[in-house]
Design a protein around this motif. Structure first.
Motif, mmCIF file in Angstrom:
data_model
loop_
_atom_site.group_PDB
_atom_site.id
_atom_site.type_symbol
_atom_site.label_atom_id
_atom_site.label_comp_id
_atom_site.label_asym_id
_atom_site.label_seq_id
_atom_site.Cartn_x
_atom_site.Cartn_y
_atom_site.Cartn_z
ATOM 1 N N ASP A 130 0.853 -1.198 0.000
ATOM 2 C CA ASP A 130 0.000 0.000 0.000
ATOM 3 C C ASP A 130 0.892 1.252 0.000
ATOM 4 O OD1 ASP A 130 -1.568 2.193 0.702
ATOM 5 O OD2 ASP A 130 -2.875 1.020 2.017
ATOM 6 N N PRO A 131 0.775 2.127 -1.006
ATOM 7 C CA PRO A 131 1.673 3.302 -1.072
ATOM 8 C C PRO A 131 1.581 4.210 0.153
ATOM 9 C CG PRO A 131 -0.011 3.357 -2.821
ATOM 10 C CD PRO A 131 -0.150 2.043 -2.136
ATOM 11 N N ASP A 132 0.479 4.157 0.897
ATOM 12 C CA ASP A 132 0.359 4.975 2.112
ATOM 13 C C ASP A 132 1.222 4.444 3.264
ATOM 14 O OD1 ASP A 132 -1.324 6.753 0.995
ATOM 15 O OD2 ASP A 132 -3.169 5.916 1.854
ATOM 16 N N TYR A 133 1.672 3.201 3.128
ATOM 17 C CA TYR A 133 2.421 2.566 4.219
ATOM 18 C C TYR A 133 3.755 1.958 3.777
ATOM 19 C CZ TYR A 133 -2.026 2.918 6.667
ATOM 20 O OH TYR A 133 -3.168 3.401 7.249
ATOM 21 N N ALA A 134 3.967 1.844 2.495
ATOM 22 C CA ALA A 134 5.084 1.033 1.994
ATOM 23 C C ALA A 134 6.466 1.642 2.268
ATOM 24 C CB ALA A 134 4.911 0.784 0.495
ATOM 25 N N THR A 135 6.552 2.948 2.368
ATOM 26 C CA THR A 135 7.883 3.562 2.561
ATOM 27 C C THR A 135 7.935 4.302 3.904
ATOM 28 O OG1 THR A 135 7.239 5.663 1.572
ATOM 29 C CG2 THR A 135 8.104 3.969 0.067
ATOM 30 N N PRO A 136 9.148 4.452 4.446
ATOM 31 C CA PRO A 136 9.278 5.179 5.725
ATOM 32 C C PRO A 136 8.666 6.569 5.635
ATOM 33 C CG PRO A 136 11.339 4.087 5.205
ATOM 34 C CD PRO A 136 10.448 3.895 4.008
ATOM 35 N N ARG A 137 8.860 7.251 4.538
ATOM 36 C CA ARG A 137 8.349 8.619 4.381
ATOM 37 C C ARG A 137 6.816 8.624 4.406
ATOM 38 N NH1 ARG A 137 10.395 12.863 4.492
ATOM 39 N NH2 ARG A 137 8.941 14.544 4.148
ATOM 40 N N ALA A 138 6.213 7.643 3.687
ATOM 41 C CA ALA A 138 4.745 7.570 3.649
ATOM 42 C C ALA A 138 4.187 7.257 5.037
ATOM 43 C CB ALA A 138 4.308 6.499 2.649
ATOM 44 N N ARG A 139 4.972 6.534 5.824
ATOM 45 C CA ARG A 139 4.462 6.118 7.148
ATOM 46 C C ARG A 139 4.517 7.247 8.178
ATOM 47 N NH1 ARG A 139 7.164 1.258 5.618
ATOM 48 N NH2 ARG A 139 9.077 1.632 6.804
ATOM 49 N N LEU A 140 5.428 8.203 7.969
ATOM 50 C CA LEU A 140 5.646 9.225 9.011
ATOM 51 C C LEU A 140 4.360 9.883 9.521
ATOM 52 C CD1 LEU A 140 8.990 10.992 7.991
ATOM 53 C CD2 LEU A 140 8.525 9.703 10.082
ATOM 54 N N PRO A 141 3.482 10.384 8.637
ATOM 55 C CA PRO A 141 2.275 11.032 9.188
ATOM 56 C C PRO A 141 1.289 10.037 9.794
ATOM 57 C CG PRO A 141 2.300 11.141 6.760
ATOM 58 C CD PRO A 141 3.567 10.482 7.179
ATOM 59 N N ARG A 142 1.525 8.757 9.617
ATOM 60 C CA ARG A 142 0.584 7.725 10.109
ATOM 61 C C ARG A 142 1.150 6.923 11.272
ATOM 62 N NH1 ARG A 142 0.453 8.295 4.804
ATOM 63 N NH2 ARG A 142 -1.574 8.825 3.932
ATOM 64 N N LEU A 143 2.265 7.393 11.825
ATOM 65 C CA LEU A 143 2.960 6.571 12.822
ATOM 66 C C LEU A 143 2.085 6.196 14.011
ATOM 67 C CD1 LEU A 143 6.584 8.008 13.089
ATOM 68 C CD2 LEU A 143 5.859 5.757 12.258
ATOM 69 N N MET A 144 1.337 7.175 14.549
ATOM 70 C CA MET A 144 0.558 6.861 15.747
ATOM 71 C C MET A 144 -0.540 5.851 15.413
ATOM 72 S SD MET A 144 2.482 8.276 17.676
ATOM 73 C CE MET A 144 2.107 8.296 19.389
ATOM 74 N N GLU A 145 -1.102 5.942 14.228
ATOM 75 C CA GLU A 145 -2.118 4.962 13.790
ATOM 76 C C GLU A 145 -1.469 3.580 13.635
ATOM 77 O OE1 GLU A 145 -3.405 5.666 9.724
ATOM 78 O OE2 GLU A 145 -3.724 3.488 9.617
ATOM 79 N N ILE A 146 -0.258 3.565 13.089
ATOM 80 C CA ILE A 146 0.451 2.281 12.917
ATOM 81 C C ILE A 146 0.750 1.663 14.289
ATOM 82 C CG2 ILE A 146 2.648 1.261 12.166
ATOM 83 C CD1 ILE A 146 2.549 3.336 9.816
#
Ligand code: COA
Length: 416
Positions: free
Chosen positions: A292-308
Motif C-alpha cells: 500500500d503506497p500509504d504505508y510502503a515507505t518510511p516517508r509515507a508512514r511518518l504522518p501515520r505513525l501513531m495509527e500504525i
C-alpha cells in the motif's frame, strides 16, 4: 591476574553520588582508592534513606565498593598535615565539594602542585565557569539545566526528570574518563593537571541529539519523527517533549501488552525499523501494508505513525511482553520489554555477567548491587563491600609512615 589500574593510588575526597560513582569505577579497575571522610560523621549518604537502623544505607554501600575509608578532620592543622602526606603519595585527588570548598580548606591547585606536581586533581562541579559556577547542584538541577528535563515527558505535561541518574552517575562516568586520560598523558609529560566534569555539561553531552534537533527545527520548522508532526500540532521555537518517540531515525513507541490494566510495566518498546517493515506487517496480520503506497515507505508512514503503533498495539495487547519479544526477535524486529526493577533484580543473565552482584556486609548482611558495567577481558572486577567509617584509618596512616604513637595522638586530638 593484574588489574588495569593497579599501582594507581586515589585520594578519594568525594561524597554523595557523582564523585563516588567515579572513584568506585576506578577501584573496580584496580586502583587503590582511599576515601577520606569527615571524622565522626563520614559521607552524609551513610545515614540517608536508611532501610536498616545503624547500618550504612544502600545509598552509600552501592556507591563505595572496593574502597578503603579513613576519617580525617582536614580543617585542623594536624589533619591538614595528614592530607598533605596523602597528596604527596597519591596519583589522583578526586573531589566534588561545593565550589571553593577545597580552596577554603587551604588546598588550592597551586598548593597541591607544590606538594606533588604529578598530582591529577579531578573535580565534579554543578556548572563550568560562568554565571552559575558558584552554585551547589544536585542531580535534578543538572537534569533541568542540561537540557534533559525540557525534552523529557509528554507534550501536554510538565518537564520531567528521568530515573537514570545522568547528572550524578553520568558526570562521575565522564570524570573517570578524564582521569584515566590525564594519567595517560602524565606518562608522557610527567605532569599532573586539573580535570573538570561539570554536571550541566555531562547532561548536555548525553542530550546531544536534542541539540541536533534544535538546529533541525530552526532550519526546517518541523521534525517529522516527533509525535507532534503525526498529530498535526505546530512546533514552537524550542525542541518539544517527544513522549516515548525514538530519538533516532527509526520510529518507535511503547505499546501495551497483555496485563497492562493491572501491571504498570506490561509494555514493550517497539521499533518500526524500515528494513523489517514487511515482517512487521506479516506478524500483525496487515500484509496489505507492504505494498500500500500509504504505508510502503518510511516517508509515507511518518504522518501515520501513531495509527500504525495503535494497530501494532492491538496485536501486542494479546500477548505478554516476553511473548512479544520472542516473536518479534524471530523476525529481527527491534523491541524491548519494559523491565521493572524487580524483574531486573531477578534476571539470571545479569547475575551471570556480574552486572548484578550479591554482596555480603558485616552489618547489613546480603544485598544486591550493580557491578561494573564495563567489562575488561584482562582486568576482571571482583566487587567487595563498602568500608565501614574509618575502617582503614590505622592501616592507611601506618602505610603513610605514621607510627602507632602518632596515630594515637591524632585520635586523642579527634583529628581521625
Ligand atoms: N574534614 C573537615 N571538613 C570537611 C571534610 C573533612 N574531611 N570534608 C569536607 N569538609 C567540609 C568542606 O570543606 C566544606 O566546608 P566549607 O563549607 O566550610 O568550605 C563542608 O565540609 C561542606 O562541603 P560541601 O561540599 O559544601 O557540602 P554540602 O553538603 O553543603 O553540599 C553538594 C553538597 C553536593 C550540594 C556540594 O558538595 C556540591 O555542589 N558539590 C558539587 C556538585 C556535586 O557533586 N553534586 C552532586 C552531588 S551527588
Amino acid at each position: 591476574m593484574t588489574k588495569a589500574l593497579e599501582g594507581v593510588r586515589i585520594l578519594d575526597f568525594t561524597h554523595v553520588q557523582s564523585g563516588p560513582t567515579c572513584t568506585q569505577l576506578l577501584a573496580w579497575f584496580g586502583a587503590d582508592v582511599i576515601k577520606v571522610e569527615k571524622t565522626g560523621e563520614g559521607d552524609a549518604t551513610r545515614g540517608q534513606l536508611r532501610d536498616i537502623q545503624d547500618a550504612d544505607s544502600l545509598y552509600f554501600t552501592m556507591l563505595n565498593h572496593n574502597k578503603r575509608s579513613i576519617t580525617l578532620d582536614t580543617k585542623k592543622p594536624s589533619g591538614k598535615q595528614v592530607l598533605e602526606t596523602l597528596i604527596k603519595q597519591c596519583d589522583v585527588m578526586v573531589e566534588n565539594f561545593a565550589p571553593g570548598a577545597l580552596d577554603r580548606m587551604g588546598f588550592t591547585w597551586e598548593r597541591i602542585q607544590e606538594l606533588n606536581p604529578k598530582m591529577i586533581v579531578a573535580s565534579v562541579k554543578g556548572f563550568g565557569p560562568g554565571p552559575y559556577e558558584d552554585c551547589k547542584v544536585y542531580e535534578n538541577v543538572a537534569q533541568c539545566t542540561g537540557g534533559a528535563a525540557s525534552t523529557t515527558g509528554f507534550d501536554d505535561g510538565p518537564p520531567m526528570v528521568t530515573g537514570a541518574q545522568i547528572g550524578d552517575s553520568g558526570t562521575g562516568l565522564h570524570l573517570a574518563l578524564g582521569i584515566v586520560t590525564a594519567l595517560y598523558q602524565r606518562e608522557k609529560t610527567g605532569r599532573g593537571q586539573k580535570v573538570l566534569a561539570a554536571m550541566q555539561d555531562a547532561v548536555l553531552n548525553l542530550c546531544r541529539v536534542k541539540l541536533r534537533d534544535q538546529q533541525r527545527l530552526e532550519r526546517t520548522g518541523v521534525m517529522e519523527e516527533y509525535p507532534q508532526f503525526t498529530e498535526g500540532k505546530s512546533f514552537g521555537a524550542a525542541v518539544p517533549r517527544a513522549g516515548n518517540a525514538s530519538g533516532g531515525g527509526q520510529p518507535g513507541w511503547t505499546l501495551k501488552c497483555k496485563g497492562w490494566q493491572t501491571d504498570p510495566n506490561a509494555y514493550i518498546y517497539f521499533i518500526a525499523q524500515a528494513p523489517v517493515w514487511g515482517s512487521i506487517c506479516k506478524v500483525i496480520g496487515r500484509e496489505e501494508w507492504i505494498t500500500d503506497p500509504d504505508y510502503a515507505t518510511p516517508r509515507a508512514r511518518l504522518p501515520r505513525l501513531m495509527e500504525i503503533f495503535a494497530t501494532v498495539e492491538e496485536w501486542t495487547k494479546t500477548k505478554t511482553k516476553f511473548e512479544v519479544m520472542d516473536i518479534l526477535n524471530e523476525y529481527d524486529i527491534p523491541c524491548g520489554p519494559i523491565l521493572s526493577m524487580k524483574e531486573i533484580a531477578e534476571e539470571p543473565s545479569l547475575r551471570e555477567t556480574g552486572t548484578i552482584v550479591e554482596v555480603d556486609h558485616p552489618v547489613r548482611g546480603k544485598y544486591l548491587t550493580v557491578g561494573n558495567p564495563i567489562k575488561l577481558s584482562d582486568s576482571a572486577t571482583e566487587v567487595t563491600r563498602s568500608p565501614l567509617l574509618g575502617e582503614h584509618t590505622d592501616e592507611v596512616l601506618a602505610q603513610l609512615g605514621y607510627s602507632a604513637e602518632a596515630i594515637a595522638a591524632l585520635r586523642e586530638e579527634r583529628v581521625i
